[in-house]
Design a protein around this motif. Structure first.
Motif, PDB file in Angstrom:
ATOM      1  N   VAL A   1       0.868  -1.181   0.000  1.00  0.00           N
ATOM      2  CA  VAL A   1       0.000   0.000   0.000  1.00  0.00           C
ATOM      3  C   VAL A   1       0.902   1.227   0.000  1.00  0.00           C
ATOM      4  N   THR A   2       0.329   2.397  -0.208  1.00  0.00           N
ATOM      5  CA  THR A   2       1.115   3.619  -0.183  1.00  0.00           C
ATOM      6  C   THR A   2       1.421   3.991   1.267  1.00  0.00           C
ATOM      7  N   ARG A   3       2.391   4.877   1.412  1.00  0.00           N
ATOM      8  CA  ARG A   3       2.716   5.319   2.774  1.00  0.00           C
ATOM      9  C   ARG A   3       1.532   6.052   3.388  1.00  0.00           C
ATOM     10  N   ALA A   4       0.784   6.753   2.538  1.00  0.00           N
ATOM     11  CA  ALA A   4      -0.390   7.465   3.048  1.00  0.00           C
ATOM     12  C   ALA A   4      -1.376   6.482   3.677  1.00  0.00           C
ATOM     13  N   THR A   5      -1.627   5.393   2.977  1.00  0.00           N
ATOM     14  CA  THR A   5      -2.541   4.377   3.504  1.00  0.00           C
ATOM     15  C   THR A   5      -1.975   3.771   4.775  1.00  0.00           C
ATOM     16  N   MET A   6      -0.671   3.548   4.772  1.00  0.00           N
ATOM     17  CA  MET A   6      -0.032   2.940   5.942  1.00  0.00           C
ATOM     18  C   MET A   6      -0.246   3.811   7.178  1.00  0.00           C
ATOM     19  N   THR A   7      -0.128   5.123   7.015  1.00  0.00           N
ATOM     20  CA  THR A   7      -0.386   6.022   8.142  1.00  0.00           C
ATOM     21  C   THR A   7      -1.735   5.724   8.774  1.00  0.00           C
ATOM     22  N   GLY A   8      -2.749   5.579   7.933  1.00  0.00           N
ATOM     23  CA  GLY A   8      -4.086   5.307   8.455  1.00  0.00           C
ATOM     24  C   GLY A   8      -4.178   3.948   9.129  1.00  0.00           C
ATOM     25  N   LEU A   9      -3.569   2.941   8.525  1.00  0.00           N
ATOM     26  CA  LEU A   9      -3.613   1.595   9.107  1.00  0.00           C
ATOM     27  C   LEU A   9      -2.938   1.575  10.474  1.00  0.00           C
ATOM     28  N   ILE A  10      -1.792   2.263  10.549  1.00  0.00           N
ATOM     29  CA  ILE A  10      -1.069   2.302  11.823  1.00  0.00           C
ATOM     30  C   ILE A  10      -1.880   3.069  12.867  1.00  0.00           C
ATOM     31  N   ASP A  11      -2.490   4.178  12.445  1.00  0.00           N
ATOM     32  CA  ASP A  11      -3.367   4.918  13.365  1.00  0.00           C
ATOM     33  C   ASP A  11      -4.371   3.972  14.004  1.00  0.00           C
ATOM     34  N   SER A  12      -4.991   3.176  13.131  1.00  0.00           N
ATOM     35  CA  SER A  12      -6.057   2.308  13.610  1.00  0.00           C
ATOM     36  C   SER A  12      -5.514   1.211  14.531  1.00  0.00           C
ATOM     37  N   LEU A  13      -4.353   0.643  14.158  1.00  0.00           N
ATOM     38  CA  LEU A  13      -3.758  -0.392  15.008  1.00  0.00           C
ATOM     39  C   LEU A  13      -3.284   0.186  16.336  1.00  0.00           C
ATOM     40  N   GLU A  14      -2.796   1.431  16.287  1.00  0.00           N
ATOM     41  CA  GLU A  14      -2.306   2.040  17.520  1.00  0.00           C
ATOM     42  C   GLU A  14      -3.477   2.320  18.471  1.00  0.00           C
ATOM     43  N   GLN A  15      -4.592   2.769  17.881  1.00  0.00           N
ATOM     44  CA  GLN A  15      -5.792   3.002  18.705  1.00  0.00           C
ATOM     45  C   GLN A  15      -6.248   1.737  19.408  1.00  0.00           C
ATOM     46  N   SER A  16      -6.110   0.604  18.712  1.00  0.00           N
ATOM     47  CA  SER A  16      -6.501  -0.669  19.322  1.00  0.00           C
ATOM     48  C   SER A  16      -5.416  -1.203  20.247  1.00  0.00           C
ATOM     49  N   GLY A  17      -4.290  -0.506  20.313  1.00  0.00           N
ATOM     50  CA  GLY A  17      -3.227  -0.931  21.216  1.00  0.00           C
ATOM     51  C   GLY A  17      -2.404  -2.102  20.716  1.00  0.00           C
ATOM     52  N   LEU A  18      -2.515  -2.434  19.442  1.00  0.00           N
ATOM     53  CA  LEU A  18      -1.802  -3.609  18.915  1.00  0.00           C
ATOM     54  C   LEU A  18      -0.392  -3.266  18.450  1.00  0.00           C
ATOM     55  N   VAL A  19      -0.170  -1.992  18.092  1.00  0.00           N
ATOM     56  CA  VAL A  19       1.183  -1.535  17.783  1.00  0.00           C
ATOM     57  C   VAL A  19       1.411  -0.207  18.488  1.00  0.00           C
TER      58      VAL A  19
END
Lengths: 171, 171
Positions: free
Chosen positions: A88-106
């Motif tokens: 995926v693009t880095r832009a998309t990755m930012t969003g994915l990481i945001d979501s994983l961080e909110q869930s406390g998984l990363v």
DNA sequence: TTGACATAATTAGGAGCCTAACTATAATGT
DNA sequence: ACATTATAGTTAGGCTCCTAATTATGTCAA
């Protein structure tokens, strides 16, 4: 461009293929049938995988990140590398990481040496999540593929390799 | 749910698979490798198809509609039927038809008997578009699959059929 | 030293798909 | 006849992805 797979539910019957082949002489009927069948089965597998993952509040994008992090010795990587590996693009990755961080998984860990960089680290909760998801996924996948013996699997790998070589010709 | 395919560019090496199989004993290594390879190749094919179609200002969704209409004796169908056959919701179909109608490739014809219904009709411009796109697509696809002889194609069809049977086990 | 370029991550806005709700019309059962 | 239910299509709003622009930082050569 979208990574959206074959949606067509209604594959052409041999009659339809013949009709099209009459109008368009370049049509290679068995090539078309194999191609569409491959896309159809792969799409259904992908949908089934999503259905399986969504029981664990994951979708493929977030799941791959967790797996890639677990592959690393230090259980961490950077957004850029992850984006490249996941596809995926880095832009998309930012969003994915945001979501994983909110869930406390990363967790985002900021680099003090190079202040542009951030390390993404698999948390204990993230590892625990994988320890639930992966056995479930592996068990289901084993069942799914149990109709294929080792020889068929090897044949499939071989055929897929040949098709992959042809992909550039399609573009 | 999204019909988004395997994005993962970085398939697991045999070593990585073994490492995961140690932690998760349910892992069936050849099943996993075949599964991921299948998704990988299908995704690349789908992307290549999109790239080919986009040269003609089409994407898969709109393209399937034109093909489905051409399959029909009267070159027309209803949004509901098309949605079902293409594999999108009726809501999505509305948008696809809007876009095709704007390009003049299809036409909405309102039914006077049942005023809820609309017939979607392939226009001459739509047929002309297919007469350009299909030969190009068929030529490329023939090239793409030329590495596979008829026997490999039959094997592939057979194997895909077996995998398809296993899909429900994955959900 | 400092201006040009490279790199990392994010933000802004757009596309195509989805679900759910809505409008309009037709069919059905009492 | 008329309320209920079913059907057809559309609209509204959300999701994940994209591209392109932006912000911030680091590198390198004149």
């Amino acid at each position: 461009m979208y990574l959206i797979m074959l949606q067509l539910r209604d594959l052409p019957t041999p009659e339809v293929l013949e009709k099209f082949a009459e109008r368009y002489p370049d049509a290679d009927v068995t090539a078309i049938a194999s191609f569409l069948h491959l896309l159809r089965v792969a799409t259904d597998l992908s949908l089934a995988l999503d259905a399986c993952l969504s029981k664990h509040d994951l979708l493929q994008g977030r799941w791959w990140i967790l797996i890639l992090l677990m592959r690393e010795e230090q259980l961490c990587s950077t957004p850029s590398l992850l984006a490249e590996k996941v596809g995926v693009t880095r832009a998309t990755m930012t969003g994915l990481i945001d979501s994983l961080e909110q869930s406390g998984l990363v967790q985002r860990v900021f680099d003090k040496a190079d202040r542009r960089r951030v390390m993404i680290k698999l948390t204990e909760a993230g590892q625990a999540k994988l320890d639930v998801v992966m056995p479930d996924y592996y068990r289901r996948l084993r069942q799914c593929m149990q109709g294929l013996n080792e020889s068929s699997r090897a044949q499939l790998q071989n055929i897929l390799g040949l098709i992959h070589l042809g992909v550039p010709a399609l573009i």
